[in-house]
Design a protein around this motif. Structure first.
Motif, PDB file in Angstrom:
ATOM      1  N   LYS A  42       3.473   2.512  -9.789  1.00 61.04           N
ATOM      2  CA  LYS A  42       5.185   2.785  -9.484  1.00 61.04           C
ATOM      3  C   LYS A  42       5.340   3.647  -8.099  1.00 61.04           C
ATOM      4  CE  LYS A  42       5.748  -0.491 -13.069  1.00 61.04           C
ATOM      5  NZ  LYS A  42       4.440  -1.848 -12.878  1.00 61.04           N
ATOM      6  N   LYS A  43       4.671   4.417  -7.748  1.00 60.67           N
ATOM      7  CA  LYS A  43       5.380   4.927  -6.616  1.00 60.67           C
ATOM      8  C   LYS A  43       5.404   4.272  -5.237  1.00 60.67           C
ATOM      9  CE  LYS A  43       4.364   9.469  -8.684  1.00 60.67           C
ATOM     10  NZ  LYS A  43       3.468  10.854  -8.215  1.00 60.67           N
ATOM     11  N   ILE A  44       4.440   3.640  -5.190  1.00 62.57           N
ATOM     12  CA  ILE A  44       4.825   3.185  -3.719  1.00 62.57           C
ATOM     13  C   ILE A  44       4.340   1.369  -4.026  1.00 62.57           C
ATOM     14  CG2 ILE A  44       4.140   4.507  -2.455  1.00 62.57           C
ATOM     15  CD1 ILE A  44       1.271   3.673  -1.974  1.00 62.57           C
ATOM     16  N   SER A  45       4.936   0.598  -3.588  1.00 65.78           N
ATOM     17  CA  SER A  45       4.553  -1.545  -3.430  1.00 65.78           C
ATOM     18  C   SER A  45       3.299  -1.385  -2.813  1.00 65.78           C
ATOM     19  CB  SER A  45       5.701  -1.591  -2.684  1.00 65.78           C
ATOM     20  OG  SER A  45       5.390  -3.626  -3.004  1.00 65.78           O
ATOM     21  N   ILE A  46       3.122  -2.489  -3.703  1.00 68.79           N
ATOM     22  CA  ILE A  46       1.530  -2.970  -3.329  1.00 68.79           C
ATOM     23  C   ILE A  46       1.695  -3.883  -2.058  1.00 68.79           C
ATOM     24  CG2 ILE A  46       1.838  -4.993  -4.272  1.00 68.79           C
ATOM     25  CD1 ILE A  46      -1.398  -4.924  -5.496  1.00 68.79           C
ATOM     26  N   PHE A  47       2.672  -3.780  -1.275  1.00 74.33           N
ATOM     27  CA  PHE A  47       2.971  -5.143  -0.859  1.00 74.33           C
ATOM     28  C   PHE A  47       3.065  -3.921   1.144  1.00 74.33           C
ATOM     29  CE2 PHE A  47       4.091  -7.466  -4.229  1.00 74.33           C
ATOM     30  CZ  PHE A  47       3.541  -8.317  -3.597  1.00 74.33           C
ATOM     31  N   CYS A  48       2.175  -2.601   0.795  1.00 73.50           N
ATOM     32  CA  CYS A  48       2.959  -1.711   1.893  1.00 73.50           C
ATOM     33  C   CYS A  48       2.058  -2.387   3.502  1.00 73.50           C
ATOM     34  CB  CYS A  48       2.898  -0.684   1.412  1.00 73.50           C
ATOM     35  SG  CYS A  48       4.582   0.287   0.681  1.00 73.50           S
ATOM     36  N   PHE A  49       2.705  -2.120   3.363  1.00 72.90           N
ATOM     37  CA  PHE A  49       1.587  -1.962   5.163  1.00 72.90           C
ATOM     38  C   PHE A  49       0.423  -0.815   4.968  1.00 72.90           C
ATOM     39  CE2 PHE A  49       4.418  -5.343   6.459  1.00 72.90           C
ATOM     40  CZ  PHE A  49       3.281  -6.243   6.919  1.00 72.90           C
ATOM     41  N   VAL A  50      -1.426  -0.839   5.630  1.00 73.34           N
ATOM     42  CA  VAL A  50      -1.610   0.725   5.321  1.00 73.34           C
ATOM     43  C   VAL A  50      -2.550  -0.057   7.226  1.00 73.34           C
ATOM     44  CG1 VAL A  50      -2.251   0.441   3.356  1.00 73.34           C
ATOM     45  CG2 VAL A  50      -3.631  -1.024   4.643  1.00 73.34           C
ATOM     46  N   ARG A  51      -2.807   0.941   7.113  1.00 77.05           N
ATOM     47  CA  ARG A  51      -4.138   0.795   8.866  1.00 77.05           C
ATOM     48  C   ARG A  51      -4.971   2.139   8.359  1.00 77.05           C
ATOM     49  NH1 ARG A  51      -3.449   5.715  11.835  1.00 77.05           N
ATOM     50  NH2 ARG A  51      -2.098   6.758  11.740  1.00 77.05           N
ATOM     51  N   ASP A  52      -6.153   2.135   8.647  1.00 80.22           N
ATOM     52  CA  ASP A  52      -7.180   3.307   9.290  1.00 80.22           C
ATOM     53  C   ASP A  52      -7.161   3.336   9.960  1.00 80.22           C
ATOM     54  OD1 ASP A  52      -9.883   3.573  10.198  1.00 80.22           O
ATOM     55  OD2 ASP A  52     -10.311   1.928   8.601  1.00 80.22           O
ATOM     56  N   VAL A  53      -7.711   4.903   8.876  1.00 80.54           N
ATOM     57  CA  VAL A  53      -7.310   6.230   9.557  1.00 80.54           C
ATOM     58  C   VAL A  53      -8.195   5.842  11.547  1.00 80.54           C
ATOM     59  CG1 VAL A  53      -7.441   7.941   7.626  1.00 80.54           C
ATOM     60  CG2 VAL A  53      -9.545   6.939   8.903  1.00 80.54           C
ATOM     61  N   ASN A  54      -8.869   5.557  11.973  1.00 83.24           N
ATOM     62  CA  ASN A  54      -9.241   5.629  13.586  1.00 83.24           C
ATOM     63  C   ASN A  54      -8.218   4.029  14.619  1.00 83.24           C
ATOM     64  OD1 ASN A  54     -11.385   6.773  13.267  1.00 83.24           O
ATOM     65  ND2 ASN A  54     -12.263   5.298  12.284  1.00 83.24           N
ATOM     66  N   GLU A  55      -7.382   3.674  13.283  1.00 83.60           N
ATOM     67  CA  GLU A  55      -6.536   2.334  14.371  1.00 83.60           C
ATOM     68  C   GLU A  55      -4.932   3.342  14.523  1.00 83.60           C
ATOM     69  OE1 GLU A  55      -6.287  -0.981  11.595  1.00 83.60           O
ATOM     70  OE2 GLU A  55      -8.032  -1.147  12.208  1.00 83.60           O
ATOM     71  N   HIS A  56      -4.877   3.140  15.293  1.00 84.42           N
ATOM     72  CA  HIS A  56      -3.120   3.435  15.987  1.00 84.42           C
ATOM     73  C   HIS A  56      -1.642   2.301  16.101  1.00 84.42           C
ATOM     74  CE1 HIS A  56      -6.258   6.071  17.659  1.00 84.42           C
ATOM     75  NE2 HIS A  56      -6.237   4.981  18.582  1.00 84.42           N
ATOM     76  N   ASN A  57      -2.362   1.305  15.010  1.00 83.38           N
ATOM     77  CA  ASN A  57      -1.015   0.436  14.795  1.00 83.38           C
ATOM     78  C   ASN A  57      -1.129  -0.134  13.292  1.00 83.38           C
ATOM     79  OD1 ASN A  57      -2.254  -1.730  15.611  1.00 83.38           O
ATOM     80  ND2 ASN A  57      -1.723  -1.225  17.421  1.00 83.38           N
ATOM     81  N   TYR A  58      -0.179  -1.162  12.933  1.00 81.99           N
ATOM     82  CA  TYR A  58      -0.361  -1.670  11.882  1.00 81.99           C
ATOM     83  C   TYR A  58      -0.160  -3.640  12.036  1.00 81.99           C
ATOM     84  CZ  TYR A  58       0.812   2.939   9.268  1.00 81.99           C
ATOM     85  OH  TYR A  58       0.825   3.854   8.953  1.00 81.99           O
ATOM     86  N   ASN A  59      -1.180  -3.717  13.471  1.00 77.75           N
ATOM     87  CA  ASN A  59      -0.998  -5.421  13.855  1.00 77.75           C
ATOM     88  C   ASN A  59      -1.824  -5.875  13.659  1.00 77.75           C
ATOM     89  OD1 ASN A  59       0.541  -4.215  16.558  1.00 77.75           O
ATOM     90  ND2 ASN A  59      -1.076  -4.607  18.045  1.00 77.75           N
ATOM     91  N   LYS A  60      -2.654  -5.437  12.094  1.00 78.22           N
ATOM     92  CA  LYS A  60      -3.878  -6.190  11.609  1.00 78.22           C
ATOM     93  C   LYS A  60      -3.158  -6.898  10.211  1.00 78.22           C
ATOM     94  CE  LYS A  60      -8.430  -4.132  12.822  1.00 78.22           C
ATOM     95  NZ  LYS A  60      -9.353  -4.125  13.066  1.00 78.22           N
ATOM     96  N   ARG A  61      -2.352  -6.299  10.019  1.00 75.47           N
ATOM     97  CA  ARG A  61      -1.128  -7.031   8.939  1.00 75.47           C
ATOM     98  C   ARG A  61      -1.567  -6.689   7.711  1.00 75.47           C
ATOM     99  NH1 ARG A  61       3.455  -5.862  10.574  1.00 75.47           N
ATOM    100  NH2 ARG A  61       4.953  -7.980   9.299  1.00 75.47           N
TER     101      ARG A  61
END
Length: 196
Positions: free
Chosen positions: A167-186
């Motif tokens: 419970k340190k972070i929410s399962i709903f947090c957005f993630v991005r691949d290390v090779n991507e520059h933004n969170y556009n893939k949602r």
């Protein structure tokens, strides 16, 4: 080869004699996916330019030969045709009729745990194959996550999962691949965990 076929089958590798001929191509039972709903056809490319085509337990013998690099000539009941050969992984062969979009897709039944008799068998094989591959890639990869407008990482999926469990972070947090520059893939942490 047309771009349409490359879109359908990304990352195709052209047939290479030294890499593919003996270990992956010859004497393998290549199930023709095209038309499998009507009848099962298995192609076995033999040495000395012999091709066995097995349909409904009947075997016909014809010929094939390598013209140049990844270009083959194949003789069937429909006549002689010239194709370019490509591999998608070690167990999927694509033969593209030269200068057309026509292609035949084959799966190496010798590398399958189940016999491929129907379209459903083919779909299940592909689903299992690529789900396992995706899970492997995802579990080995690293991702950044964003929470309250602050970015953290990179972390593996196992590390993210542990943070969620604790419970340190929410399962709903957005993630991005290390090779991507933004969170556009949602993409969210829960999406990653579903694939494992």
């Amino acid at each position: 080869m047309s771009t349409a076929i490359f879109n359908l089958f990304p990352n195709l590798e052209p047939f290479h004699h030294d890499t593919h001929y003996e270990d992956l191509f010859l004497n393998q039972h290549w199930v023709l996916v095209n038309g499998i709903t009507n009848k099962k056809a298995v192609y076995v490319f033999k040495d000395e330019n012999t091709l066995h085509i097995i349909e409904n337990e009947n075997t016909s013998e014809t010929s094939w030969c390598i013209d140049v690099k990844n270009t083959f000539s194949i003789e069937t009941e429909d006549g002689k045709t010239t194709v370019k050969a490509y591999f998608k992984d070690d167990d999927i062969l694509v033969l593209n009729r030269t200068q057309t979009d026509d292609c035949a897709v084959f799966i190496n039944e010798d590398r399958c745990s189940e016999i491929l008799n129907t379209l459903e068998d083919v779909q299940q094989f592909l689903h299992d194959k690529y789900k396992e591959k995706a899970a492997s890639l995802i579990s080995d990869h690293e991702f950044y996550y964003i929470e309250k407008a602050e970015e953290f990482g990179p972390f593996t999926v196992a590390q993210l999962s542990e943070k969620v469990e604790n419970k340190k972070i929410s399962i709903f947090c957005f993630v991005r691949d290390v090779n991507e520059h933004n969170y556009n893939k949602r993409l969210r942490i829960r999406d990653l965990l579903r694939e494992l």
